[in-house]
Design a protein around this motif. Structure first.
Motif, PDB file in Angstrom:
ATOM      1  N   LYS A 129       0.699  -1.073  -0.050  1.00 22.68           N
ATOM      2  CA  LYS A 129       0.009   0.139  -0.061  1.00 22.68           C
ATOM      3  C   LYS A 129       0.881   1.178   0.089  1.00 22.68           C
ATOM      4  CE  LYS A 129      -3.454   2.312   2.635  1.00 22.68           C
ATOM      5  NZ  LYS A 129      -4.366   2.173   4.132  1.00 22.68           N
ATOM      6  N   ASP A 130       2.043   1.217   0.716  1.00 22.39           N
ATOM      7  CA  ASP A 130       2.621   2.331   0.697  1.00 22.39           C
ATOM      8  C   ASP A 130       3.765   2.639  -0.401  1.00 22.39           C
ATOM      9  OD1 ASP A 130       3.980   4.648   2.836  1.00 22.39           O
ATOM     10  OD2 ASP A 130       5.967   3.476   2.004  1.00 22.39           O
ATOM     11  N   SER A 131       4.313   1.353  -0.972  1.00 20.02           N
ATOM     12  CA  SER A 131       5.182   1.292  -1.773  1.00 20.02           C
ATOM     13  C   SER A 131       5.218   0.103  -2.658  1.00 20.02           C
ATOM     14  CB  SER A 131       6.737   1.792  -1.381  1.00 20.02           C
ATOM     15  OG  SER A 131       7.742   1.799  -2.273  1.00 20.02           O
ATOM     16  N   PRO A 132       4.171   0.111  -3.603  1.00 18.27           N
ATOM     17  CA  PRO A 132       4.167  -1.131  -4.533  1.00 18.27           C
ATOM     18  C   PRO A 132       5.589  -1.518  -5.108  1.00 18.27           C
ATOM     19  CG  PRO A 132       2.509   0.371  -4.891  1.00 18.27           C
ATOM     20  CD  PRO A 132       3.375   1.130  -4.256  1.00 18.27           C
ATOM     21  N   GLY A 133       6.380  -0.570  -5.608  1.00 17.18           N
ATOM     22  CA  GLY A 133       7.375  -0.813  -6.171  1.00 17.18           C
ATOM     23  C   GLY A 133       8.683  -1.487  -5.354  1.00 17.18           C
ATOM     24  N   THR A 134       8.663  -1.101  -4.057  1.00 18.87           N
ATOM     25  CA  THR A 134       9.525  -1.724  -3.166  1.00 18.87           C
ATOM     26  C   THR A 134       9.026  -3.070  -2.785  1.00 18.87           C
ATOM     27  OG1 THR A 134       9.926   0.296  -2.057  1.00 18.87           O
ATOM     28  CG2 THR A 134      10.257  -1.585  -0.816  1.00 18.87           C
ATOM     29  N   GLU A 182       0.761 -17.104  -1.467  1.00 15.25           N
ATOM     30  CA  GLU A 182      -0.293 -16.852  -2.004  1.00 15.25           C
ATOM     31  C   GLU A 182      -0.525 -15.303  -2.210  1.00 15.25           C
ATOM     32  OE1 GLU A 182      -5.003 -18.011  -1.613  1.00 15.25           O
ATOM     33  OE2 GLU A 182      -3.550 -19.040  -0.390  1.00 15.25           O
ATOM     34  N   ARG A 183      -0.463 -14.624  -0.968  1.00 14.83           N
ATOM     35  CA  ARG A 183      -0.652 -13.384  -1.109  1.00 14.83           C
ATOM     36  C   ARG A 183       0.116 -12.595  -1.785  1.00 14.83           C
ATOM     37  NH1 ARG A 183      -4.255  -9.494  -1.989  1.00 14.83           N
ATOM     38  NH2 ARG A 183      -4.056  -7.528  -0.786  1.00 14.83           N
ATOM     39  N   CYS A 184       1.373 -12.833  -1.700  1.00 15.23           N
ATOM     40  CA  CYS A 184       2.615 -12.157  -2.609  1.00 15.23           C
ATOM     41  C   CYS A 184       2.334 -12.226  -3.959  1.00 15.23           C
ATOM     42  CB  CYS A 184       3.793 -12.561  -2.150  1.00 15.23           C
ATOM     43  SG  CYS A 184       4.420 -12.131  -0.620  1.00 15.23           S
ATOM     44  N   SER A 185       1.954 -13.388  -4.366  1.00 15.11           N
ATOM     45  CA  SER A 185       1.524 -13.928  -5.928  1.00 15.11           C
ATOM     46  C   SER A 185       0.242 -12.901  -6.424  1.00 15.11           C
ATOM     47  CB  SER A 185       1.143 -15.389  -6.003  1.00 15.11           C
ATOM     48  OG  SER A 185       2.097 -16.117  -5.534  1.00 15.11           O
ATOM     49  N   GLU A 186      -0.752 -12.737  -5.400  1.00 14.11           N
ATOM     50  CA  GLU A 186      -1.722 -11.895  -5.887  1.00 14.11           C
ATOM     51  C   GLU A 186      -1.454 -10.404  -6.084  1.00 14.11           C
ATOM     52  OE1 GLU A 186      -5.147 -14.491  -3.378  1.00 14.11           O
ATOM     53  OE2 GLU A 186      -4.454 -12.419  -2.692  1.00 14.11           O
ATOM     54  N   ILE A 211       0.797 -10.110  -9.411  1.00 10.30           N
ATOM     55  CA  ILE A 211      -0.056  -9.984 -10.623  1.00 10.30           C
ATOM     56  C   ILE A 211      -0.740  -8.582 -10.643  1.00 10.30           C
ATOM     57  CG2 ILE A 211      -2.617 -10.709 -11.215  1.00 10.30           C
ATOM     58  CD1 ILE A 211      -1.593 -13.651 -10.461  1.00 10.30           C
ATOM     59  N   LYS A 212      -1.130  -8.032  -9.401  1.00 16.46           N
ATOM     60  CA  LYS A 212      -1.886  -6.699  -9.415  1.00 16.46           C
ATOM     61  C   LYS A 212      -0.763  -5.539  -9.834  1.00 16.46           C
ATOM     62  CE  LYS A 212      -4.064  -3.479  -6.261  1.00 16.46           C
ATOM     63  NZ  LYS A 212      -4.877  -3.398  -4.737  1.00 16.46           N
ATOM     64  N   TYR A 213       0.675  -5.908  -9.514  1.00 18.12           N
ATOM     65  CA  TYR A 213       1.907  -4.737  -9.960  1.00 18.12           C
ATOM     66  C   TYR A 213       1.903  -5.019 -11.365  1.00 18.12           C
ATOM     67  CZ  TYR A 213       5.974  -2.187  -9.638  1.00 18.12           C
ATOM     68  OH  TYR A 213       6.944  -1.258 -10.057  1.00 18.12           O
ATOM     69  N   LEU A 214       1.911  -6.602 -11.900  1.00 18.54           N
ATOM     70  CA  LEU A 214       2.113  -6.598 -13.321  1.00 18.54           C
ATOM     71  C   LEU A 214       0.993  -5.872 -14.213  1.00 18.54           C
ATOM     72  CD1 LEU A 214       3.713 -10.227 -13.362  1.00 18.54           C
ATOM     73  CD2 LEU A 214       4.669  -8.022 -13.670  1.00 18.54           C
ATOM     74  N   LYS A 215      -0.121  -5.989 -13.849  1.00 18.63           N
ATOM     75  CA  LYS A 215      -1.288  -5.111 -14.413  1.00 18.63           C
ATOM     76  C   LYS A 215      -0.965  -3.915 -14.357  1.00 18.63           C
ATOM     77  CE  LYS A 215      -5.139  -8.538 -13.378  1.00 18.63           C
ATOM     78  NZ  LYS A 215      -6.330  -8.761 -12.711  1.00 18.63           N
ATOM     79  N   TYR A 216      -0.289  -3.170 -13.393  1.00 21.04           N
ATOM     80  CA  TYR A 216      -0.125  -1.769 -13.420  1.00 21.04           C
ATOM     81  C   TYR A 216       1.052  -1.768 -14.446  1.00 21.04           C
ATOM     82  CZ  TYR A 216      -2.085  -0.819  -9.003  1.00 21.04           C
ATOM     83  OH  TYR A 216      -3.315  -0.829  -8.095  1.00 21.04           O
ATOM     84  N   LEU A 217       1.831  -2.579 -14.555  1.00 19.82           N
ATOM     85  CA  LEU A 217       3.065  -2.265 -15.488  1.00 19.82           C
ATOM     86  C   LEU A 217       2.501  -2.691 -17.118  1.00 19.82           C
ATOM     87  CD1 LEU A 217       6.013  -2.120 -16.343  1.00 19.82           C
ATOM     88  CD2 LEU A 217       6.175  -4.511 -15.784  1.00 19.82           C
ATOM     89  N   ASN A 218       1.739  -3.560 -17.124  1.00 21.76           N
ATOM     90  CA  ASN A 218       1.177  -3.903 -18.555  1.00 21.76           C
ATOM     91  C   ASN A 218       0.327  -2.788 -18.897  1.00 21.76           C
ATOM     92  OD1 ASN A 218       2.241  -6.414 -18.630  1.00 21.76           O
ATOM     93  ND2 ASN A 218       0.602  -7.390 -17.778  1.00 21.76           N
ATOM     94  N   TYR A 219      -0.623  -2.005 -18.184  1.00 24.06           N
ATOM     95  CA  TYR A 219      -1.286  -0.954 -18.655  1.00 24.06           C
ATOM     96  C   TYR A 219      -0.661   0.275 -18.985  1.00 24.06           C
ATOM     97  CZ  TYR A 219      -4.616   2.950 -18.164  1.00 24.06           C
ATOM     98  OH  TYR A 219      -5.361   4.135 -18.280  1.00 24.06           O
ATOM     99  N   LEU A 220       0.467   0.477 -18.105  1.00 22.26           N
ATOM    100  CA  LEU A 220       1.388   1.547 -18.408  1.00 22.26           C
ATOM    101  C   LEU A 220       2.179   1.321 -19.894  1.00 22.26           C
ATOM    102  CD1 LEU A 220       2.856   2.457 -15.013  1.00 22.26           C
ATOM    103  CD2 LEU A 220       1.183   3.907 -16.456  1.00 22.26           C
TER     104      LEU A 220
END
Length: 330
Positions: free
Chosen positions: A132-137, A158-162, A165-174
């Protein structure tokens, strides 16, 4: 900072970094100079209470002095210090963590002293706070510790995998946005996502871009729908509002409802990621699909079969006739 993995050498490093003598550190910590000498030369080992006094005198956190990177708890505490607690007094790190994840500070202390982990549910909470504070970190940390997490922590993995995926969606969108609508700002966000340096503020900007893009697609859709159904009063009203950018939440729901019905049949434009909502159109379509399925039609091809298209066209003609009739009676 190159510190060997011994407690005494770490105490000495932090003391010298503050330009303190052993005598001065002893006075600040309420210990004897002989005790400091013995600790720095690894002749004696301080208990947790004594170590807390030394850490406080050195203006640092006790976990910066302990060589304990064998648990995920210790790794995440250090990550907190680099992100959420980076502008805080190092001595308050555990207090902040305990408040954020709702855990007794003593539980963390005990786990660290015994070189054990706190429960996985709390570890997941810590990871959520970091993302929440720093997705990149988080992404950088996860890549570095992926195998370590996978081999020991099922719930955390399991949570880290989720979140990954959320971070990769940001990357793919950008990536797509930077290709289709390049600008200096978008390019900067793309590079940050690529280099795993996205912040929470960056994510807010990305979500704003996505909402704007979605709204533009809604406006384009209602325009096409109006062109196709010029006599529909509700559609005409939505179209006029869209032109002046005065759509309400209810209007948006109605547009999404029309869109959901359209997805069920012939598409006016390429698929878009719009929220799925219940609507009469969708309920009718699902019912019709069940009927066709019972007649042994291929359920994956019903949108292309002539029968479906003919029935849809007939329904549209009936609606148009009803609209014309209502208009005559007005």
């Amino acid at each position: 900072m190159n510190i060997e993995n011994k407690l005494g050498e770490k105490i000495k490093y932090y003391r010298k970094n503050l330009k303190l003598t052993q005598e001065q550190l002893a006075q600040k910590s309420g210990l004897s100079r002989n005790a400091i000498y013995n600790y720095e030369n690894n002749r004696r080992s301080p208990d947790m209470e004594t170590l807390n006094k030394i850490a406080k005198a050195l203006d640092t956190n006790v976990y910066n002095l302990i060589d304990n990177d064998t648990t995920l708890t210790s790794k995440l505490i250090k990550l907190f210090e680099e992100t959420i607690c980076k502008n805080c007094d190092a001595r308050n790190t555990l207090e902040i963590i305990s408040e954020l994840i709702d855990i007794d500070e003593e539980v963390i202390n005990k786990a660290m002293e015994d070189e054990e982990d706190i429960s996985e549910s709390y570890l997941v909470c810590m990871i959520d706070q970091i993302f929440k504070d720093s997705p990149g970190t988080f992404e950088k940390f996860y890549k570095k510790n992926k195998n370590f997490i996978f081999s020991r922590y099922d719930m955390v993995n399991e949570r880290c995998s989720e979140l990954n995926i959320k971070y990769l969606k940001y990357l793919n969108y950008l990536t797509a946005l930077n290709t289709e609508s390049p600008s200096k700002h978008i390019s900067n966000l793309y590079q940050k996502a690529k280099n795993n340096t996205l912040t929470s503020e960056d994510v807010k900007v990305i979500e704003d871009y996505k909402q704007l893009e979605l709204m533009n697609k809604r406006i384009a859709y209602i325009k096409k729908l109006h062109e196709k159904n010029p006599l529909d009063k509700q559609i005409a009203d939505l179209y006029e509002k869209s032109k002046s950018m005065s759509l309400t939440e209810e209007d948006i729901k109605n547009i999404d409802g029309y869109r959901q019905g359209e997805i069920a049949s012939i598409k006016l434009f390429d698929d878009i990621d719009m929220p799925r909502i219940d609507s009469p159109q969708n309920e009718s379509y699902e019912l019709f699909k069940k009927m066709l399925k019972s007649m042994r039609y291929d359920i994956n091809k019903i949108e292309t079969i002539p029968l479906f298209r003919k029935i849809k066209k007939q329904i549209e003609l009936e609606i148009e006739f009803m609209n014309d009739t209502n208009k005559e009676h007005e």
